[in-house]
Design a protein around this motif. Sequence first.
Motif, short mmCIF file in Angstrom:
data_model
loop_
_atom_site.label_atom_id
_atom_site.label_comp_id
_atom_site.label_asym_id
_atom_site.label_seq_id
_atom_site.Cartn_x
_atom_site.Cartn_y
_atom_site.Cartn_z
N VAL A 1 0.84 -1.19 0.00
CA VAL A 1 0.00 0.00 0.00
C VAL A 1 0.88 1.24 0.00
O VAL A 1 1.97 1.24 0.59
N THR A 2 0.39 2.32 -0.60
CA THR A 2 1.08 3.60 -0.57
C THR A 2 0.36 4.51 0.42
O THR A 2 -0.86 4.62 0.40
N ALA A 3 1.14 5.14 1.30
CA ALA A 3 0.55 6.06 2.28
C ALA A 3 1.48 7.25 2.49
O ALA A 3 2.70 7.09 2.62
N ILE A 4 0.89 8.42 2.53
CA ILE A 4 1.66 9.64 2.77
C ILE A 4 2.37 9.56 4.11
O ILE A 4 3.54 9.92 4.23
N ARG A 5 1.67 9.06 5.14
CA ARG A 5 2.24 9.04 6.49
C ARG A 5 3.49 8.18 6.59
O ARG A 5 4.26 8.33 7.53
N TYR A 6 3.69 7.27 5.65
CA TYR A 6 4.90 6.45 5.65
C TYR A 6 5.88 6.87 4.56
O TYR A 6 6.91 6.24 4.37
N GLY A 7 5.55 7.91 3.83
CA GLY A 7 6.45 8.41 2.80
C GLY A 7 6.60 7.48 1.62
O GLY A 7 7.63 7.47 0.97
N GLY A 8 5.59 6.70 1.34
CA GLY A 8 5.65 5.79 0.19
C GLY A 8 4.98 4.47 0.49
O GLY A 8 3.98 4.41 1.21
N ASN A 9 5.56 3.42 -0.04
CA ASN A 9 4.96 2.09 0.09
C ASN A 9 5.29 1.45 1.43
O ASN A 9 6.38 1.62 1.97
N ARG B 1 10.42 -5.08 -2.43
CA ARG B 1 9.48 -4.19 -3.11
C ARG B 1 9.64 -2.74 -2.69
O ARG B 1 8.85 -1.88 -3.07
N GLY B 2 10.64 -2.44 -1.88
CA GLY B 2 10.93 -1.07 -1.49
C GLY B 2 10.18 -0.58 -0.26
O GLY B 2 10.18 0.62 0.03
N CYS B 3 9.55 -1.47 0.47
CA CYS B 3 8.83 -1.09 1.68
C CYS B 3 9.79 -1.03 2.86
O CYS B 3 10.57 -1.96 3.07
N GLU B 4 9.72 0.04 3.62
CA GLU B 4 10.55 0.17 4.81
C GLU B 4 9.81 -0.22 6.07
O GLU B 4 10.38 -0.22 7.16
N LEU B 5 8.52 -0.56 5.95
CA LEU B 5 7.70 -0.90 7.10
C LEU B 5 6.76 -2.03 6.73
O LEU B 5 6.24 -2.08 5.61
#
Length: 149
Positions: free
Chosen positions: A74-82, A115-119
């Motif tokens: 998922v993409t979310a502004i609060r996490y700065g991306g995916n 996939r580039g997710c940091e969280l």
Amino acid sequence: MSNTLVRFGTPADESRVFTLLTALMEGELVAGSPIEQSSTARATFRDLLTSDRGSVIVFEVDGEVLGVVTCSYVTAIRYGGNYSRMEELVIDERARGTGAGIMLVKAAIAEARRRGCELITLYARETTRAFYEKAGFRYIGPELHRATD
């Protein structure tokens, strides 16, 4: 456990994955049907196998699927991306206590990272919270749900 393998799910895994998911659902319905009978749930499974929005990873022993983890991306502004959300994790009773769950969690984390997710996030039941905390997750707070109708 003999010959174990953690791999991405395939269409051939559908029947076994849905057998596992019945334990997780505890009688809850999907679009008005038990999960194993839900055409909506089955279509979602097939979508996760082929889309970039999700993944299905299975734990296999001697050719039999004994565990599954699914994730959404998922993409979310609060996490700065995916970011990744672990959606379902189910281990067959025969494989519990063998490390199968942690292997699937590690595979889900590795795929999220790829996939580039940091969280990676999840919603745990109180009965599974200790397992996830042992795997490095932090309890942040409860989830609220509301239908969109």
